[in-house]
Scaffold this motif. Structure first.
Motif, PDB file in Angstrom:
ATOM      1  N   ARG A  23       0.838  -1.205   0.000  1.00 39.31           N
ATOM      2  CA  ARG A  23       0.000   0.000   0.000  1.00 39.31           C
ATOM      3  C   ARG A  23       0.869   1.251   0.000  1.00 39.31           C
ATOM      4  O   ARG A  23       0.582   2.215  -0.710  1.00 39.31           O
ATOM      5  N   VAL A  26       2.349   1.666  -3.530  1.00 45.25           N
ATOM      6  CA  VAL A  26       1.319   2.104  -4.486  1.00 45.25           C
ATOM      7  C   VAL A  26       0.928   3.550  -4.222  1.00 45.25           C
ATOM      8  O   VAL A  26       0.806   4.347  -5.159  1.00 45.25           O
ATOM      9  N   ASP A  27       0.742   3.936  -2.959  1.00 47.08           N
ATOM     10  CA  ASP A  27       0.400   5.316  -2.636  1.00 47.08           C
ATOM     11  C   ASP A  27       1.521   6.277  -3.037  1.00 47.08           C
ATOM     12  O   ASP A  27       1.262   7.361  -3.555  1.00 47.08           O
ATOM     13  N   LEU A  29       3.790   5.802  -5.446  1.00 50.41           N
ATOM     14  CA  LEU A  29       3.822   5.896  -6.905  1.00 50.41           C
ATOM     15  C   LEU A  29       2.657   6.713  -7.444  1.00 50.41           C
ATOM     16  O   LEU A  29       2.819   7.493  -8.389  1.00 50.41           O
ATOM     17  N   ALA A  30       1.482   6.561  -6.849  1.00 50.65           N
ATOM     18  CA  ALA A  30       0.317   7.348  -7.274  1.00 50.65           C
ATOM     19  C   ALA A  30       0.570   8.835  -7.031  1.00 50.65           C
ATOM     20  O   ALA A  30       0.253   9.676  -7.875  1.00 50.65           O
ATOM     21  N   TRP A  31       1.152   9.171  -5.888  1.00 47.09           N
ATOM     22  CA  TRP A  31       1.477  10.558  -5.596  1.00 47.09           C
ATOM     23  C   TRP A  31       2.497  11.090  -6.597  1.00 47.09           C
ATOM     24  O   TRP A  31       2.334  12.182  -7.141  1.00 47.09           O
ATOM     25  N   PHE A  33       3.406   9.983  -9.711  1.00 50.06           N
ATOM     26  CA  PHE A  33       2.908  10.122 -11.078  1.00 50.06           C
ATOM     27  C   PHE A  33       1.803  11.169 -11.174  1.00 50.06           C
ATOM     28  O   PHE A  33       1.679  11.839 -12.203  1.00 50.06           O
ATOM     29  N   GLY A  34       1.022  11.327 -10.136  1.00 47.40           N
ATOM     30  CA  GLY A  34       0.007  12.378 -10.131  1.00 47.40           C
ATOM     31  C   GLY A  34       0.631  13.757 -10.238  1.00 47.40           C
ATOM     32  O   GLY A  34       0.157  14.612 -10.995  1.00 47.40           O
TER      33      GLY A  34
END
Length: 101
Positions: A23, A26-27, A29-31, A33-34
């Motif tokens: 988690r 993933v969090d 990487l999401a931050w 790439f966002g």
């Protein structure tokens, strides 16, 4: 097994730790790439607004093709291939002039 951890409890704990790790990755990487995609979108929005072109993918592709043609014409001219340099560079200027209004 009175005071120790049961085998099921150990595997449950290990599963929780691996789940937390996944988690967090993933969090993160999401931050990342966002923010990267937000910066790219903001850059392209500013570029498109300044040039007076649309924000579509087609406009971006035409812009890149026009710039490549312009630079290719410049490279040809610097290699003393003046006719091909003028033709290719002129085509790039024509394409960019059509795009930028």
């Amino acid at each position: 097994m009175g005071s120790g951890m049961s085998p099921n409890g150990l595997f449950h704990w290990v599963g929780e730790q691996i789940g937390r790790l996944i988690r967090a990755i993933v969090d993160g990487l999401a931050w990342f790439f966002g923010h990267i995609f937000g910066a790219i979108d903001s850059f392209y929005g500013g570029l498109a607004d300044e040039l007076g072109i649309g924000r579509s993918m087609t406009a971006l592709i035409i812009l890149v093709i026009g710039l490549v043609l312009l630079l290719s014409g410049l490279r040809h001219a610097m290699r003393r291939r003046l006719v091909s340099g003028l033709l290719i560079g002129g085509l790039g200027v024509l394409l960019l002039g059509w795009l930028i209004h």
